[in-house]
Enzyme design. Structure first.
Site, short mmCIF file in Angstrom:
data_model
loop_
_atom_site.label_atom_id
_atom_site.label_comp_id
_atom_site.label_asym_id
_atom_site.label_seq_id
_atom_site.Cartn_x
_atom_site.Cartn_y
_atom_site.Cartn_z
N GLY A 62 -37.14 -64.92 -25.81
CA GLY A 62 -37.30 -64.83 -24.35
C GLY A 62 -37.50 -63.37 -23.99
NE ARG B 293 -41.41 -63.97 -31.00
CZ ARG B 293 -41.09 -64.97 -30.17
NH1 ARG B 293 -39.93 -64.98 -29.54
NH2 ARG B 293 -41.93 -65.97 -29.97
CG ASP C 108 -43.32 -64.46 -23.56
OD1 ASP C 108 -43.41 -65.60 -23.07
OD2 ASP C 108 -42.39 -64.08 -24.28
O1 MRU Z 1 -41.07 -67.92 -28.13
P1 MRU Z 1 -40.02 -67.67 -27.09
O2 MRU Z 1 -38.92 -68.67 -27.07
O3 MRU Z 1 -39.53 -66.25 -27.10
O4 MRU Z 1 -40.84 -67.86 -25.72
C1 MRU Z 1 -40.16 -67.67 -24.51
C2 MRU Z 1 -41.02 -67.89 -23.32
O5 MRU Z 1 -42.20 -68.17 -23.43
C3 MRU Z 1 -40.39 -67.66 -22.00
O6 MRU Z 1 -40.93 -68.50 -21.02
C4 MRU Z 1 -40.64 -66.21 -21.58
O7 MRU Z 1 -40.28 -65.32 -22.59
C5 MRU Z 1 -39.93 -65.86 -20.34
S1 MRU Z 1 -38.20 -65.72 -20.60
C6 MRU Z 1 -37.47 -65.39 -19.14
#
Ligand code: MRU
Length: 342
Positions: free
Chosen positions: A56, A89, A233
């Site tokens: 996240g 990432r 993101d």
């Molecule tokens: O792959 P992830 O679980 O890190 O992806 C998370 C998301 O896509 C969330 O919607 C995004 O990071 C926003 S978190 C407030």
């Protein structure tokens, strides 16, 4: 936020610093087990971002700040450490912003830098909490009593430090006495919706239902969704938004059904250097996340044994499908995003 673990209520954050360790909720174990994990050096902390022990965008940003502070405490070469952490990432810009926040305050005195780095990392994490709380206040104004809200992936407090981005307006609305119902997209392949958002909703006592990703359009067309809110993101300068794979489809179907579609972000997720969505790097993860599923009973293969799979972790929703951006500065239009400052 408060969680009930073995019948006991605990106040807990997603990630925090207990020098020299970064401590975080072990998210791949949720919702079946609540466990904490500790990481004692910057590489281990960065690897925890890669393996998604923490995930996240805001949580990644705060963790990156802590990892950078760990590198300072360890007396590491900061260029090497920063490069390592930034590669954890590719899509969430909060990661690079988190590392740079610490690098930008360092001076020439290695000893003094230790205190400076830790204080800045704590400040960054605290700012995330405050910004998410404001996102909650601003987003709450968009929510009417009785609304049925659709969200995708987990942009909850597990994805931040506290409150969440997409979930903060929901929690504030609930606490203000409004009745809200949340459609939780399962969010294949890693099922952050079914596993994490559903767990958070249950912890907060918010009425909700998990739906297969393919069901969102069905409920939108039936008039059973009033509002969509997701996190992001990375938001490019023109408002194009990278978020969990599947977000684009939901936004297109929402527009086709005249349902407002909002993105909730703190300024840390806005990328001034990125002109539009085409410039956002999209992470491709292991195909095993698609060919297999894992849950309470372990991991099982669900795809044909010899078939290959592809696994883009994010997609980009063009700004034209986004009604507005719920930020700590208010609910903004794409052309107003430049008001956001780091
Ligand atoms: O792959 P992830 O679980 O890190 O992806 C998370 C998301 O896509 C969330 O919607 C995004 O990071 C926003 S978190 C407030």
């Amino acid at each position: 936020m408060k969680v009930k673990v073995d019948g006991e209520e605990k106040e807990v954050k997603t990630v925090w610093f207990e020098q020299p360790d970064v401590v975080m909720i072990d998210q791949p174990k949720l919702p079946f087990e609540f466990a904490l994990k500790r990481f004692s050096n910057y590489k281990a902390t960065a690897d925890a971002i890669t393996t998604m022990v923490v995930r996240g965008a805001p949580a990644i940003g705060a963790t990156a700040g802590y990892a950078t502070a760990q590198a300072v405490l360890q007396g590491e070469d900061m260029q090497t450490a920063a490069d390592y952490i930034k590669k954890a990432r590719p899509t969430a810009i909060d990661l690079a912003h988190g590392v740079d926040r610490i690098l930008n305050v360092l001076g020439d005195d290695a000893e003094a830098n230790k205190k400076i780095a830790v204080e800045e990392a704590e400040k960054l994490a605290q700012e995330y909490i405050e910004k998410c709380s404001k996102i909650g206040d601003n987003g709450n104004e968009l929510i009417k009593d009785g609304d049925k809200i659709l969200t995708h992936c987990n942009a909850g407090w597990l994805a931040c430090v506290e409150w969440g981005t997409a979930t903060a307006p929901i929690y504030k609305a609930k606490r203000a006495g409004k009745t809200v119902f949340v459609w939780v997209d399962e969010t294949r392949p890693r099922c952050q919706g079914a596993r994490l958002t559903a767990w958070e909703m249950a912890q907060e006592g918010v009425e909700h239902a998990v739906i297969a990703d393919n069901s969102a359009g069905y409920y939108m067309k039936k008039g059973e969704v009033n509002l969509c809110i997701t996190g992001a993101d990375r938001v490019a300068r023109n408002g194009d938004t990278a978020n969990k794979i599947g977000t684009y489809e939901k936004a297109v179907v929402a527009k086709a059904n005249n349902i407002p579609f909002y993105i909730a972000i703190p300024a840390n997720t806005y990328d001034f250097d990125c002109e539009n969505g085409d410039a956002i790097p999209i992470e491709e993860r292991d195909e095993g996340e698609v060919t297999h599923m894992w849950g309470e009973g372990g991991k099982i293969r669900i795809a044909n044994p010899n078939s290959k799979a592809r696994n883009p972790a994010f997609d980009v929703t063009p700004a034209e499908y986004i009604t507005g951006y719920i930020t700590e500065k208010g609910v903004l239009k794409a052309e107003e995003l430049s008001q956001l400052t780091q």
